[in-house]
Design an enzyme around this catalytic site. Structure first.
Site, mmCIF file in Angstrom:
data_model
loop_
_atom_site.group_PDB
_atom_site.id
_atom_site.type_symbol
_atom_site.label_atom_id
_atom_site.label_comp_id
_atom_site.label_asym_id
_atom_site.label_seq_id
_atom_site.Cartn_x
_atom_site.Cartn_y
_atom_site.Cartn_z
ATOM 1 N N ASP A 99 0.863 -1.183 0.000
ATOM 2 C CA ASP A 99 0.000 0.000 0.000
ATOM 3 C C ASP A 99 0.898 1.231 0.000
ATOM 4 O O ASP A 99 1.838 1.318 0.797
ATOM 5 C CB ASP A 99 -0.906 -0.019 1.238
ATOM 6 C CG ASP A 99 -2.004 1.009 1.172
ATOM 7 O OD1 ASP A 99 -1.696 2.206 0.964
ATOM 8 O OD2 ASP A 99 -3.172 0.648 1.347
ATOM 9 N N ILE A 100 0.624 2.182 -0.873
ATOM 10 C CA ILE A 100 1.448 3.385 -0.970
ATOM 11 C C ILE A 100 1.269 4.304 0.241
ATOM 12 O O ILE A 100 2.127 5.131 0.540
ATOM 13 C CB ILE A 100 1.172 4.127 -2.297
ATOM 14 C CG1 ILE A 100 2.289 5.109 -2.590
ATOM 15 C CG2 ILE A 100 -0.189 4.774 -2.303
ATOM 16 C CD1 ILE A 100 2.356 5.552 -4.027
ATOM 17 N N GLY B 65 -12.834 0.606 1.854
ATOM 18 C CA GLY B 65 -12.643 1.712 0.940
ATOM 19 C C GLY B 65 -13.503 1.661 -0.304
ATOM 20 O O GLY B 65 -13.920 0.602 -0.765
ATOM 21 N N HIS C 171 -10.385 -5.570 -3.837
ATOM 22 C CA HIS C 171 -9.082 -5.767 -3.196
ATOM 23 C C HIS C 171 -9.259 -6.027 -1.714
ATOM 24 O O HIS C 171 -10.269 -5.667 -1.119
ATOM 25 C CB HIS C 171 -8.170 -4.563 -3.412
ATOM 26 C CG HIS C 171 -8.680 -3.261 -2.874
ATOM 27 N ND1 HIS C 171 -9.685 -2.537 -3.495
ATOM 28 C CD2 HIS C 171 -8.317 -2.538 -1.790
ATOM 29 C CE1 HIS C 171 -9.910 -1.423 -2.811
ATOM 30 N NE2 HIS C 171 -9.098 -1.406 -1.758
ATOM 31 N N HIS D 184 -7.006 -5.801 2.035
ATOM 32 C CA HIS D 184 -5.844 -5.266 2.738
ATOM 33 C C HIS D 184 -5.328 -6.349 3.681
ATOM 34 O O HIS D 184 -6.110 -6.943 4.425
ATOM 35 C CB HIS D 184 -6.242 -4.052 3.596
ATOM 36 C CG HIS D 184 -6.668 -2.865 2.823
ATOM 37 N ND1 HIS D 184 -5.840 -1.787 2.615
ATOM 38 C CD2 HIS D 184 -7.848 -2.560 2.214
ATOM 39 C CE1 HIS D 184 -6.480 -0.872 1.913
ATOM 40 N NE2 HIS D 184 -7.707 -1.315 1.660
#
Length: 131
Positions: free
Chosen positions: A29-30, A86, A93, A95
């Site tokens: 994750d950025i 999110g 996706h 996390h």
């Protein structure tokens, strides 16, 4: 229009990739909550995780399981938390978040700002640990 995750899959934009196969991709994750915070995605672009066909959904979780084992091997944590969170990116996706406490999964927490070098080193360690 292709999502940012599809652009990562197609290598149109860079990412710190930790694992990949024909159907799935995992990358850091950025804006991580903690070191090792990783996103796992299907390469098939589907917005909502529960709109994935059963085989893709099951495969996503099996792929995430391998990635989580690699993260856990190199990041000091009690366990790896999993969440679907999110609405920002219209691409299913999950996390994977290394946890010491439940608060490590709080998306209201301040995000880390690791350097590109730190991200590259973390990705390299996790990638090597994935069996």
């Amino acid at each position: 229009m292709a999502s940012i995750f599809t652009k990562i899959i197609e290598r149109e934009i860079p990412a710190h990739i930790v694992a990949e196969d024909d159907n799935y991709l995992a990358f850091l994750d950025i804006n991580p909550l903690v070191e090792g915070h990783t996103l796992v995605i299907p390469k098939k672009e589907v917005d909502y995780i529960f709109d994935l066909d059963d085989d893709t959904l099951a495969g996503l979780h099996l792929f995430a399981k391998k990635v989580a084992a690699g993260i856990e091997e190199v990041i000091d944590c009690e366990r790896i938390g999993v969440t679907v969170m999110g609405l920002e990116v219209p691409h299913a996706h999950v996390h994977l978040i290394p946890m010491q406490t439940m608060d490590d999964m709080n998306f209201a927490n301040m995000k880390l700002s690791p350097s590109k070098e730190e991200m590259a080193e973390t990705a390299k360690k996790i990638s090597k640990a994935i069996k």
